[in-house]
Structure formats: structure tokens, C-alpha cells
Motif scaffolding. Structure first.
Motif: not given
Length: 185
Positions: A2-20, A37-45
Motif C-alpha cells: 500500500d502507498a502509505e507503507t511505501v511512503m513511510l519506508l521512503a521517509e525512513t530510508a532517506r532519514a538514515r545515514p549513508p553507511l556504504a 520485488t514488488v516492494l522494491a519497485e514501489a520504493l524505487a518509484a
């Protein structure tokens, strides 16, 4: 997902420090058919980050255990050195390694597939996601896959490899986010 889960995950990912190096790596881990794969594609978008698929580096149907070393060597190490990932893709139709591939990465990369949450990889992950999906849902999805006929003879062996891998690495215990893989797509 669902779009809400993806947006929350995107916000979380952007807020984390780069470790690589200067890159935030999001690993989406889970068993076959979980919905990685479905989640990865949605997060990529949602993030405009490229997706790296672990299936590109498994060295064949018996290669789950070896994939983490390839992920470290061909994806994580280049990122740590300020370079783009460069990997030798596995050709599933021919049953052998194929040509070299690369993808430009700016500030984020999504890695999806069984094995990307290996213990040796975790120190370089900004976000580890575990996709939890009941077996009956996963099996139904595997039966409906486009490549279901090609996967069928290897399905039990792959499941045993997943069991062996997950008994050692337990990525769900280290996950920053656990996603319900049964949420409608």
C-alpha cells in the motif's frame, strides 16, 4: 504494497545515514514469494533510487549462500570506494555467468532478494526491511509467477537453502522495518 507503507519506508530510508560510502543502502529481505520485488519497485518509484536484484548474482540454483560474498564484492565494496556497483549477471536460461553490468548510484540503492540481509552486509545497510508473509500466500504467489515452470524443479532445494541461510543470519531480528507481505498490492 500500500502507498502509505511505501511512503513511510521512503521517509525512513532517506532519514538514515549513508553507511556504504555516501550511499544509503536499503535491503529488502524475505523468503521466496514474500513480495520483496514488488516492494522494491514501489520504493524505487518513491525515492528514484535504483534497484539491485540478488537474483543477478546468485551463482545458479544452489548459490544462495555464495550470493552475500558477491554482493559485498560487487556492490558494497565499490560503494565504499565511491564507485558504482559492477557485477557479473547470472544467465538463468544458459545456466552460467553472463556479461558485466553496472548501475549509477547517487545517494541511495535498494537491494532486494534472499541473502541481502546477511550478517556481513548489515554494517553497510542504512535500512534493513524484512517482508513477513505466511507460507500459503508465498506458495500461491510462486505458483503464479511468470517463471513458475522453470522455478518448480528447484523450489524445494531453494527453500532448504533459505532455511539454512535464515537459521544462521536471522535478518528479521535485525530489521529496522518489518512489512506485512499480505497487504494488497
Amino acid at each position: 504494497m500500500d502507498a502509505e507503507t511505501v511512503m513511510l519506508l521512503a521517509e525512513t530510508a532517506r532519514a538514515r545515514p549513508p553507511l556504504a560510502g555516501g550511499v544509503r543502502v536499503v535491503a529488502i529481505e524475505g523468503r521466496s514469494g514474500a513480495g520483496k520485488t514488488v516492494l522494491a519497485e514501489a520504493l524505487a518509484a518513491a525515492t528514484d533510487w535504483p534497484v539491485f536484484h540478488m537474483e543477478d548474482v546468485y551463482p545458479g540454483w544452489s548459490g544462495l549462500a555464495a550470493a552475500a560474498d558477491r554482493l559485498a564484492l560487487w556492490v558494497i565494496m565499490p560503494l565504499l570506494n565511491g564507485a558504482d556497483p559492477r557485477w557479473r549477471r547470472y544467465d538463468w536460461a544458459r545456466g552460467r555467468s553472463a556479461g558485466w553490468h553496472s548501475t549509477p548510484v547517487v545517494d541511495g540503492l535498494i537491494v532486494e532478494g534472499s541473502g541481502c540481509g546477511a550478517a556481513a552486509i548489515r554494517p553497510y545497510l542504512s535500512t534493513l526491511v524484512w517482508v513477513e508473509t505466511p507460507d500459503e500466500v508465498r506458495h500461491r504467489r510462486l505458483d503464479l509467477r511468470e517463471d513458475a515452470a522453470a522455478y518448480a524443479p528447484h523450489r524445494e532445494d531453494w527453500a532448504r537453502q533459505e532455511e539454512a541461510f535464515y537459521s544462521v543470519h536471522t535478518p528479521w531480528e535485525y530489521a529496522d522495518v518489518v512489512v506485512d507481505g499480505t497487504v494488497p498490492r
